[in-house]
Every structure is written in structure tokens, then in C-alpha cells.
Scaffold this active site. Structure first.
Site, PDB file in Angstrom:
ATOM      1  N   ASP A   1       0.843  -1.479  -0.092  1.00 38.31           N
ATOM      2  CA  ASP A   1       0.056   0.177  -0.177  1.00 38.31           C
ATOM      3  C   ASP A   1       0.975   1.779   0.303  1.00 38.31           C
ATOM      4  O   ASP A   1       1.974   1.221   0.904  1.00 38.31           O
ATOM      5  CB  ASP A   1      -0.834   0.119   0.584  1.00 38.31           C
ATOM      6  CG  ASP A   1      -2.009   1.095   1.306  1.00 38.31           C
ATOM      7  OD1 ASP A   1      -3.349   0.987   0.777  1.00 38.31           O
ATOM      8  OD2 ASP A   1      -1.640   2.184   1.890  1.00 38.31           O
TER       9      ASP A   1
ATOM     10  N   ASN B   1      -1.821  13.297  -4.380  1.00 36.10           N
ATOM     11  CA  ASN B   1      -2.982  13.689  -5.112  1.00 36.10           C
ATOM     12  C   ASN B   1      -2.922  14.381  -4.319  1.00 36.10           C
ATOM     13  O   ASN B   1      -3.380  15.947  -5.642  1.00 36.10           O
ATOM     14  CB  ASN B   1      -4.314  12.731  -4.651  1.00 36.10           C
ATOM     15  CG  ASN B   1      -4.896  10.801  -5.177  1.00 36.10           C
ATOM     16  OD1 ASN B   1      -3.975  11.446  -6.821  1.00 36.10           O
ATOM     17  ND2 ASN B   1      -4.679  10.029  -5.279  1.00 36.10           N
TER      18      ASN B   1
ATOM     19  N   HIS C   1      -4.046  14.085  -9.676  1.00 37.36           N
ATOM     20  CA  HIS C   1      -4.364  12.706  -9.409  1.00 37.36           C
ATOM     21  C   HIS C   1      -3.823  12.622 -10.512  1.00 37.36           C
ATOM     22  O   HIS C   1      -3.928  10.870 -10.379  1.00 37.36           O
ATOM     23  CB  HIS C   1      -6.327  13.341  -9.560  1.00 37.36           C
ATOM     24  CG  HIS C   1      -7.122  11.801  -9.740  1.00 37.36           C
ATOM     25  ND1 HIS C   1      -6.685  10.836 -10.630  1.00 37.36           N
ATOM     26  CD2 HIS C   1      -7.783  11.188  -8.416  1.00 37.36           C
ATOM     27  CE1 HIS C   1      -7.611   9.728  -9.794  1.00 37.36           C
ATOM     28  NE2 HIS C   1      -8.132   9.968  -8.208  1.00 37.36           N
TER      29      HIS C   1
ATOM     30  N   ASP D   1      -1.495   8.881 -10.528  1.00 42.18           N
ATOM     31  CA  ASP D   1      -1.899   7.972 -11.253  1.00 42.18           C
ATOM     32  C   ASP D   1      -0.546   7.344 -11.989  1.00 42.18           C
ATOM     33  O   ASP D   1      -0.547   5.884 -12.757  1.00 42.18           O
ATOM     34  CB  ASP D   1      -3.074   8.135 -12.583  1.00 42.18           C
ATOM     35  CG  ASP D   1      -4.219   8.329 -11.904  1.00 42.18           C
ATOM     36  OD1 ASP D   1      -4.631   8.140 -11.214  1.00 42.18           O
ATOM     37  OD2 ASP D   1      -4.886   8.870 -13.423  1.00 42.18           O
TER      38      ASP D   1
ATOM     39  N   GLU E   1      -4.875   2.292  -4.180  1.00 47.65           N
ATOM     40  CA  GLU E   1      -3.798   2.182  -4.532  1.00 47.65           C
ATOM     41  C   GLU E   1      -2.935   1.180  -3.224  1.00 47.65           C
ATOM     42  O   GLU E   1      -1.872   1.088  -3.036  1.00 47.65           O
ATOM     43  CB  GLU E   1      -3.516   3.249  -3.615  1.00 47.65           C
ATOM     44  CG  GLU E   1      -3.801   4.679  -2.506  1.00 47.65           C
ATOM     45  CD  GLU E   1      -3.301   3.659  -0.962  1.00 47.65           C
ATOM     46  OE1 GLU E   1      -4.323   2.375  -0.708  1.00 47.65           O
ATOM     47  OE2 GLU E   1      -2.724   3.995  -1.218  1.00 47.65           O
TER      48      GLU E   1
HETATM   49  P1  GH3 Z   1      -1.386   5.539   4.028  1.00 48.04           P
HETATM   50  O1  GH3 Z   1      -0.566   6.050   4.026  1.00 48.04           O
HETATM   51  O2  GH3 Z   1      -1.910   5.740   5.874  1.00 48.04           O
HETATM   52  O3  GH3 Z   1      -1.936   4.463   3.149  1.00 48.04           O
HETATM   53  O4  GH3 Z   1      -2.863   7.053   3.443  1.00 48.04           O
HETATM   54  P2  GH3 Z   1      -3.225   7.598   2.355  1.00 48.04           P
HETATM   55  O5  GH3 Z   1      -3.231   9.021   2.373  1.00 48.04           O
HETATM   56  O6  GH3 Z   1      -2.174   6.465   1.142  1.00 48.04           O
HETATM   57  O7  GH3 Z   1      -4.900   5.918   2.527  1.00 48.04           O
HETATM   58  P3  GH3 Z   1      -6.343   7.025   2.047  1.00 48.04           P
HETATM   59  O8  GH3 Z   1      -6.298   5.671   2.204  1.00 48.04           O
HETATM   60  O9  GH3 Z   1      -6.289   7.259   2.835  1.00 48.04           O
HETATM   61  O10 GH3 Z   1      -5.679   7.050   0.672  1.00 48.04           O
HETATM   62  C1  GH3 Z   1      -5.473   6.508  -0.518  1.00 48.04           C
HETATM   63  C2  GH3 Z   1      -5.678   7.928  -1.503  1.00 48.04           C
HETATM   64  O11 GH3 Z   1      -5.672   6.591  -2.987  1.00 48.04           O
HETATM   65  C3  GH3 Z   1      -6.619   8.157  -1.640  1.00 48.04           C
HETATM   66  C4  GH3 Z   1      -7.636   8.024  -3.274  1.00 48.04           C
HETATM   67  O12 GH3 Z   1      -7.729   9.732  -3.462  1.00 48.04           O
HETATM   68  C5  GH3 Z   1      -6.644   7.681  -3.961  1.00 48.04           C
HETATM   69  N1  GH3 Z   1      -6.828   6.726  -4.963  1.00 48.04           N
HETATM   70  C6  GH3 Z   1      -7.358   5.672  -5.391  1.00 48.04           C
HETATM   71  N2  GH3 Z   1      -7.237   5.504  -6.042  1.00 48.04           N
HETATM   72  C7  GH3 Z   1      -6.813   5.965  -7.115  1.00 48.04           C
HETATM   73  C8  GH3 Z   1      -6.147   5.874  -8.653  1.00 48.04           C
HETATM   74  O13 GH3 Z   1      -6.498   5.229  -9.406  1.00 48.04           O
HETATM   75  N3  GH3 Z   1      -6.008   6.891  -8.962  1.00 48.04           N
HETATM   76  C9  GH3 Z   1      -5.149   8.645  -8.076  1.00 48.04           C
HETATM   77  N4  GH3 Z   1      -4.480   9.154  -8.387  1.00 48.04           N
HETATM   78  N5  GH3 Z   1      -5.544   8.419  -7.005  1.00 48.04           N
HETATM   79  C10 GH3 Z   1      -6.199   7.257  -6.235  1.00 48.04           C
HETATM   80 MG    MG Z   2      -4.725   1.752   1.466  1.00 47.14          MG
HETATM   81 MG    MG Z   3      -2.281   4.102   1.690  1.00 48.31          MG
END
Ligand code: GH3
Ligand code: MG
Ligand code: MG
Length: 170
Positions: free
Chosen positions: A47, A55, A60, A64, A90
Site C-alpha cells: 500500500d 494526490n 490525480h 496515476d 492504491e
Molecule cells: P496511508 O499511508 O495510511 O496508506 O495513507 P494514504 O493517504 O495512502 O491512504 P488513504 O486510504 O487515506 O488514501 C488513499 C488515496 O488513494 C485516496 C484516493 O483518492 C487515492 N486513490 C485511489 N485510487 C486512485 C487512482 O486510481 N488514482 C489516483 N490518483 N488516486 C487514487
Molecule cells: Mg490504502
Molecule cells: Mg495508502
């Protein structure tokens, strides 16, 4: 044509790696094989750390690109026979087939270091990123992938709590 449609159905459109559905299909096949031959495999949940901040800070689209780069690096580091896929936003998972815990620990650590050394360049910034990894290994009494994955997820949670950019065993 049919082949193209099959590939599409199995592939994550952003990163080109196995999608969730395909990953679990292959994972279940591997579990059945292991139940027959007793050769162990290990499970990794990866992760991205603070991905929301990436982001929010860079947009965004750059996020990606990070996801795509991460997937490509993992494919390079893993063996062809290993199973890799994007499980959710992610979050990625890997199954290291016929691999004992010690070796899996080394592979996971190599993966972590490789990602930490990577970055992407935008017009005005260089974006570095790290991952946390939860690692679990098949135990003789594991009946489902879910139980193996739950241990990896728990270990990932520990890795996050202990400061991220690290590998934890579950
Ligand atoms: P942690 O270290 O605890 O994992 O914090 P984090 O910020 O990585 O965790 P969180 O689950 O809060 O955030 C995950 C983010 O991933 C939020 C979401 O907008 C982003 N995300 C999910 N899918 C995609 C994608 O396909 N593209 C992009 N650019 N961002 C994505
Ligand atoms: Mg996550
Ligand atoms: Mg994360």
C-alpha cells in the site's frame, strides 16, 4: 477479438497488471496447487504511503503516474511465475509461489527499497513515494486465500502504525 476481450476483462486499465478479479482467480489456483503439493507460497499486500497527500499536492494525474510506475517496478522485481495484481485504489498484492518466509522477507525488502529509490519528474517537482508491505505465508491449515490475506492486511496495518516504508510479518 475474443482474446482481446479476455485480456481486457483481466487487466487493470491504468497499470496494465492483473485486476482484482484475475488476481484472486490465479491466487485460488495457486492455493489449490499448494494444498496438493505442499510447496509453500507467501502473500504480500502493498500500500502506498500517504498517497492522498501525493494526490492533493500534485494532482490525480500525477498520482496515476505513480501507480503505473509502482506496478512496473514490482513486475520488474518479481519473478515471471509470481502473481501480481492491483486489488484496489492504491493497494496491490503479490503471491510469491514456492517461496519460504525467509526468502519472501528478502524479496519484500528488496521491493520496498526499490520503490523508495524511485521517483517521477513533473514539470516543477520530483515526486518520491514509498510503500508499506504486509507479509504472510501459507500455513497447512489455511483453507482460503482470504485467511492468508487477512494476516497480510494485519501486518500491513502494523507497518503503517510503526511509521510506514517498512515490511512487517503477519
Ligand atoms: P496511508 O499511508 O495510511 O496508506 O495513507 P494514504 O493517504 O495512502 O491512504 P488513504 O486510504 O487515506 O488514501 C488513499 C488515496 O488513494 C485516496 C484516493 O483518492 C487515492 N486513490 C485511489 N485510487 C486512485 C487512482 O486510481 N488514482 C489516483 N490518483 N488516486 C487514487
Ligand atoms: Mg490504502
Ligand atoms: Mg495508502
Amino acid at each position: 477479438m475474443e482474446e482481446d476481450l479476455r485480456t481486457l476483462a483481466f487487466t487493470d486499465s491504468l497499470t496494465g497488471v492483473n485486476n482484482r478479479r484475475r488476481f484472486f482467480e490465479l491466487a485460488n489456483k495457486e492455493l489449490e496447487r499448494t494444498k496438493r503439493n505442499g510447496r509453500p507460497f507467501c502473500f504480500l499486500t502493498l500500500d502506498i504511503d500517504h498517497f492522498k497527500t501525493i494526490n492533493d499536492s500534485h494532482g490525480h494525474d500525477q498520482g496515476d503516474i505513480v501507480l503505473t510506475k509502482l506496478a512496473a517496478c514490482c513486475l520488474q522485481e518479481l519473478r515471471c511465475s509470481d502473481i501480481f495484481g492491483r486489488i484496489g485504489g492504491e493497494e496491490f498484492s503479490a503471491i510469491l509461489i514456492e517461496t519460504d518466509t525467509e526468502t519472501a522477507q528478502i524479496v519484500a525488502e528488496r521491493l520496498r527499497k526499490r520503490i523508495a529509490a524511485e521517483s517521477i519528474q513533473t514539470d516543477d517537482a520530483r515526486i518520491a513515494f514509498t510503500i508499506s508491505i504486509g507479509l504472510s505465508h501459507w500455513q497447512g491449515n489455511d483453507d482460503t486465500i482470504d485467511s492468508i490475506m487477512q494476516r497480510a492486511d494485519k501486518a500491513l496495518y502494523t507497518a503503517k502504525n510503526l511509521g510506514r516504508n517498512r515490511v512487517e510479518n503477519g
